[in-house]
Scaffold this motif. Structure first.
Motif, PDB file in Angstrom:
ATOM      1  N   UNK A  25      49.277  30.784  -7.531  1.00 28.37           N
ATOM      2  CA  UNK A  25      50.123  29.632  -7.837  1.00 28.37           C
ATOM      3  C   UNK A  25      49.423  28.729  -8.877  1.00 28.37           C
ATOM      4  N   UNK A  26      48.143  28.557  -8.689  1.00 29.39           N
ATOM      5  CA  UNK A  26      47.357  27.707  -9.610  1.00 29.39           C
ATOM      6  C   UNK A  26      47.287  28.336 -11.012  1.00 29.39           C
ATOM      7  N   UNK A  73      47.483  30.830  -3.040  1.00 26.72           N
ATOM      8  CA  UNK A  73      47.109  29.550  -3.663  1.00 26.72           C
ATOM      9  C   UNK A  73      46.575  29.779  -5.071  1.00 26.72           C
ATOM     10  N   UNK A  74      45.717  30.786  -5.216  1.00 24.01           N
ATOM     11  CA  UNK A  74      45.099  31.072  -6.514  1.00 24.01           C
ATOM     12  C   UNK A  74      46.161  31.441  -7.558  1.00 24.01           C
ATOM     13  N   UNK A  76      46.436  33.919   2.199  1.00 29.34           N
ATOM     14  CA  UNK A  76      46.713  32.539   1.838  1.00 29.34           C
ATOM     15  C   UNK A  76      45.940  32.132   0.589  1.00 29.34           C
ATOM     16  N   UNK A  77      44.675  32.574   0.490  1.00 31.13           N
ATOM     17  CA  UNK A  77      43.842  32.245  -0.679  1.00 31.13           C
ATOM     18  C   UNK A  77      44.474  32.779  -1.961  1.00 31.13           C
ATOM     19  N   UNK A  89      37.906  24.767 -12.569  1.00 30.58           N
ATOM     20  CA  UNK A  89      37.879  24.289 -11.171  1.00 30.58           C
ATOM     21  C   UNK A  89      37.433  22.827 -11.219  1.00 30.58           C
ATOM     22  N   UNK A 133      36.496  35.934  -7.429  1.00 31.93           N
ATOM     23  CA  UNK A 133      37.407  34.803  -7.264  1.00 31.93           C
ATOM     24  C   UNK A 133      38.860  35.260  -7.361  1.00 31.93           C
TER      25      UNK A 133
END
Lengths: 299, 721
Positions: A258-259, A255-256, A251-252, A191, A221
């Motif tokens: 995708x990362x 995003x996670x 949404x979280x 991070x 997480x």
């Protein structure tokens, strides 16, 4: 439940210090140990071999030449030339744990790194340590002495999570100070404030280092198990955001994921070994595959 | 417009609408602080969903508030009223008369239900909303308004009467009905101090009101006062387009064939759009035997009427049922019109030529034979000379034409029998006739005794045509002359008569049936055509000749139809004029002979009505037959009883029509009606259409409940997503 209870993070979390944890871990994984495949400089002579073009002249046994008038090369047993750098992220975010009965990410990473160092040194490989957040906090050069492990464990025990994540500083230090080919194991949640951290890791791999990335994340997480209105505060800076968990979960997670996919792709492109480490997963599940990979590379 | 509430105290329930806000403010959960490493992802996720979530929260809040507010408002029973209506609404209890329009147009189907069903519901709702201290009565407005009871408190009886009310096919005069209601409200002195209210549940068609009449007034202690009138619009302001058959005139038309008829059909439209190619159908027969005889198409202008002429030749004579119809629309009552016709049957005629001649124009019978034998004629004539009469069997004929026959005496008795059993005898005179001898030979078969030959002018002499006699007086309403209408009469009145036989005054005194009747006379008053009933048959005496010897009628246009008509009349194939169809609810006379009685009536629904059921149709026996007031439109048949038993008599069948005035479904302007009733102070129209009039009250509670329900479902949907 795992068949080796001492490797369970929930059990390890109850153990008081890192030394005890390392001992518990290493006892659990000792069965996976191997002899060093490297032949090189060491103290115990093994055999003579007739010289062949390309052998280093410094290994010629001049005494044998005097006796037999032939060129022989000396060979030594139990020697190694492996140097391992264990890079541990000690930024503020590594202090997170989603549940009281789990290890923080830093504790988990420290247990992994210390256990790995003990196993390496045990087979005469040299292990060094680098602890960093947005700057290099502490470095211990690689050594193969058994007493060296204590220094590493001690340094890891003393580390506390603080500051921002900027692995770039640690990686730059390695590029400058480790000219020889080495194994680099990075323990971090990635991070990082620097979006190009994976490029820095890739640069390390380009310099012929064998880089393994241990991506340490807490299950909270990865799953985001929050429903209620919550004031989320950053662990590295002053940011905060109020949100209802069930409203932003979808949404979280998008995003996670995708990362995570991006990190995996970048690691694969740079020929960096990647292992996602949930802090609720037994440590041997992380260590054994690493050791197995090391054996394959050495062969 | 003012918002009024029937239960204003219940508006306190509106406070419940603030519950979502109170709950939000008091029970909102505080956010729990949590140190979290991956805050960047939360920030990004929140940025993506923030706008949608905020909108969802607002919608949820609005839906919950709306659910509670709508329920609270609906319970308070709001309604919109014009300021005038609100101001003039009676504050105290009123005596109420409910007028329910049961006219034919109320059978109009709108949205799957008839306007009458809607009007009954409106009336029932109005009855239910009356206060316990308000007396009420009901006026059922059909062909004849039911005389109402004085306003009372028997709500159950009123409700029962309302439920039992049925629509009619008759015309209803709402002006009269409202007047009757006003009279009912005037009656009771005990209720004199109360307000007076008339509720009219109707479809607002313009034909039902006569706004040129005085408006309804209620007698009060201080003189006549205007009652409050509330019109409950069953059509809810909707236009009621309708196409229908207004009238049908059926007349024999020889140009079509021996039994040809021409139907003049008047079509009407109440719609705002012209109708093109409206299919018109003519069916012959009744029940399963009915067959489509012809189809035609008609154009009808918007909100106007149009005529369409169709013709049909019937294959057989006798009483025949005909149905003219349009495709069924929302008002089915006027889409089909039945008729009962007497189609002339074939007549067998014997023409006895008393002065035959090889030259056709001089032959006594040539013109008559040509007239009767024409292709369109129902008459099948046979021609014989006067000498052959003695040997002719007369029993095979319906009619005998004696044309200038010198001595018919040899067949006197046989001619009498022919006439008495229902046959006919036509006597034409001429130069072969001796008036005295004729009287001796034919006796009382002659309608009038002959006297002398009168010469008005010598044919061919100078000025003879000017001096010739003309037919001066004709009984145009006689069936023999029924076809002569308008200019067609000129063909008869223009004929010149040079010579004719005068008759003696009637000295014989018999019963009514024996008396002769002059149905046409010359301009000097001398009889030209005399009819006499003899037994079951008839005798016609023509006092001139039927060739060109004594007159020029034979070459006039009126000669041919007149001769065919005389033949049919004498044969009994042309009875008295068939009465036009009866309008539903109107009186219909059923003529019956001696010893015959009506045993039953069979209605258009196929149901037989006897005894008490006959009384329900207004049946009454009279001296010469019976009268009935049938309510159901369609074809009615009469079952008669005599000495031989019971049977259906096709000659007595009759058609009943829905009143054509009910076909006009154009809407009355609400402003006109309220103005006639006394203006917005005392009159208003309730229903959706009333919005434009500025004076209605609109019940909103049901709309609010629907709104609340929708908000409830929306809230559930938002929570689920």
């Amino acid at each position: 439940m795992n068949g080796k209870p001492l490797l369970d993070p929930a059990v390890l979390a109850k153990l008081g210090g890192l030394k005890l944890r390392v001992r518990a871990i290493t006892e659990g994984v000792l069965t996976g140990l191997h002899r060093s495949p490297h032949h090189g400089q060491s103290v115990e002579f093994a055999e003579h071999r007739e010289y062949a073009p390309g052998d280093e002249l410094r290994h010629l046994d001049w005494k044998a030449y005097g006796k037999f008038d032939r060129y022989y090369i000396k060979r030594y047993e139990q020697e190694t030339n492996l140097r391992a750098h264990l890079v541990v992220d000690a930024s503020g975010s590594m202090g997170f744990r989603g549940s009281e009965d789990r290890l923080t990410k830093l504790e988990y990473a420290s247990a992994l790194a210390a256990s790995m160092a003990w196993l390496l040194v045990r087979q005469q490989d040299a292990a060094g340590l680098l602890i960093a957040n947005d700057k290099v906090l502490r470095t211990i050069p690689p050594r193969a002495a058994a007493s060296h492990v204590s220094n590493l464990v001690e340094a890891l025990e003393q580390s506390t999570p603080a500051g921002e994540t900027r692995l770039g500083a640690a990686l730059d230090w390695l590029v400058e100070n480790s000219r020889r080919r080495a194994v680099v194991a990075v323990f971090s949640d990635l991070l990082d404030a620097d979006p190009d951290v994976m490029k820095r890791i890739a640069q390390l791999a380009k310099r012929k280092h064998e880089v393994t990335l241990f991506h340490v994340l807490d299950p909270a997480e990865l799953e985001f198990p929050y429903d209620d209105p919550t004031l989320f505060t950053s662990m590295e800076d002053g940011r905060s955001v109020e949100a209802t968990g069930r409203d932003v979960r979808r949404g979280y997670l998008e995003e996670l994921n995708r990362w995570l996919a991006e990190v995996r792709r970048a690691a694969a492109e740079a020929d960096v070994d990647y292992a996602l480490c949930r802090t609720d997963a037994p440590l041997d599940a992380v260590l054994l595959p690493f050791i197995a990979r090391r054996a394959r590379h050495a062969a | 417009m003012n918002l009024q509430f029937l239960n204003p105290a219940l508006l306190w329930g509106l406070l419940a609408a603030s519950l979502p806000l109170v709950v939000h403010l008091l029970f909102r959960r505080r956010a729990r602080p949590l140190a979290f490493p991956a805050i960047d992802f939360i920030l990004r996720a929140r940025r993506q969903t923030e706008r949608r979530l905020r909108l969802k929260r607002i919608l949820l809040f609005a839906a919950r508030t709306l659910v509670l507010a709508a329920i609270a408002l609906a319970i308070a029973r709001p309604k919109l009223e014009s300021p005038a209506a609100a101001a003039e609404a009676p504050r105290g209890p009123s005596a109420v008369a409910i007028v329910l329009d049961a006219s034919g147009s109320m059978s109009y189907r709108l949205g799957g239900r008839t306007l009458f069903e809607r009007a009954k519901e409106d009336a029932a709702a109005a009855l239910a909303s009356l206060g316990a201290e308000e007396p009420a009565t009901l006026v059922l407005c059909g062909a004849i308004p039911t005389p109402p009871e004085p306003p009372g408190f028997e709500r159950v009886a009123l409700r029962r009467a309302l439920d039992a009310a049925e629509p009619t096919a008759a015309f209803a005069d709402l002006t009269s009905c409202v007047g009757v209601a006003a009279q009912a409200l005037s009656g009771s002195e005990a209720q004199a101090a109360m307000g007076k209210r008339i509720l009219v549940a109707t479809d607002m068609t313009r034909g039902a009101w006569r706004l040129d009449q005085p408006p309804p007034m209620v007698r009060g202690p201080a003189g006549p006062v205007r009652p409050e009138v509330v019109v409950l619009d069953a059509a809810r302001g909707a236009a009621l387009p309708n196409a229908g058959i207004l009238a049908v005139d059926a007349q024999p038309d020889p140009s079509v064939g021996p039994r040809g008829f021409r139907f003049q059909v008047e079509l009407g439209s109440s719609g705002s759009e012209p109708l093109k190619d409206l299919p018109l159908q003519l069916r012959v027969g009744s029940g399963a035997d009915a067959k489509t005889a012809l189809r035609a198409f008609a154009d009808v202008p918007a909100a106007a009427s149009a005529r369409k002429s169709v013709a049909h030749a019937f294959p057989q004579g006798g009483p025949t049922t005909v149905l003219l119809s349009l495709p069924e629309d929302a008002l089915a009552l006027d889409d089909a019109r039945p008729l009962v016709l007497d189609v002339p049957r074939e007549v067998r005629a014997l023409i006895v030529d008393g002065a035959p001649s090889p030259i056709k124009l001089r032959d006594e019978a040539w013109f008559v034979e040509a007239a009767l034998a024409s292709s369109a004629s129902p008459v099948r004539p046979k021609l014989i000379d006067g000498e052959a009469l003695a040997s002719e069997d007369l029993s095979g004929y319906d009619v005998v034409f004696l044309l200038n026959v010198r001595s018919p005496g040899v067949k006197g008795a046989e001619l009498r029998r022919l006439v008495e059993r229902g046959g006919g005898l036509f006597i034409g005179l001429g130069d072969q006739i001796d008036p005295d001898r004729y009287g001796d030979e034919l006796g009382d078969l002659l309608p009038l005794p002959l006297h002398v030959v009168k010469t008005a002018a010598e044919r061919g002499a100078p000025g003879a045509e000017a001096r010739a006699a003309h037919v001066g007086e004709v009984a145009w309403d006689h069936p023999a002359f029924g076809i002569f209408q308008g200019t067609a009469r000129e063909g008869l009145l223009g004929a010149r008569f040079f010579r004719y036989v005068l008759t003696r005054p009637v000295s014989r005194k018999g019963n009514g049936a024996e008396v002769s009747k002059v149905i046409a006379a010359f301009d000097d008053g001398a009889p030209a055509l005399v009819e006499a009933r003899r037994g079951a048959g008839r005798v016609l005496l023509f006092t001139s000749s039927v060739d060109l010897e004594w007159n020029d009628w034979a070459i006039r246009t009126s000669f041919l139809p007149a001769m065919q008509r005389f033949a049919a009349l004498l044969a009994g194939a042309l009875e008295e004029r068939r009465e036009p169809p009866t309008v539903a609810g109107a009186e219909k006379r059923i003529p019956l002979g001696d010893g015959r009685k009506v045993a039953a009536l069979v209605g258009p629904d196929g149901r037989e009505r006897r005894g008490g059921q006959l009384e329900a149709e207004g049946f009454e026996e009279t001296g010469a037959g019976a009268t009935v007031r049938p309510r159901l439109p369609g074809l009615w048949q009469v079952r008669v009883a005599d000495r031989t038993g019971e049977r259906l008599d096709p000659k007595l069948a009759f058609a009943v029509w829905a009143d054509p005035r009910e076909s006009d479904t154009r809407r009355l302007a609400e402003g006109e009606l309220t103005a006639w009733l006394g203006g917005e102070k005392v009159a208003r129209i309730e229903g959706e259409g009333g919005k434009s009039s500025g004076g209605p009250a609109i019940p909103l509670w049901s709309i609010l409940l629907v709104l609340g329900l929708a908000a409830f479902f929306a809230e559930g949907l938002l929570v689920a997503t």
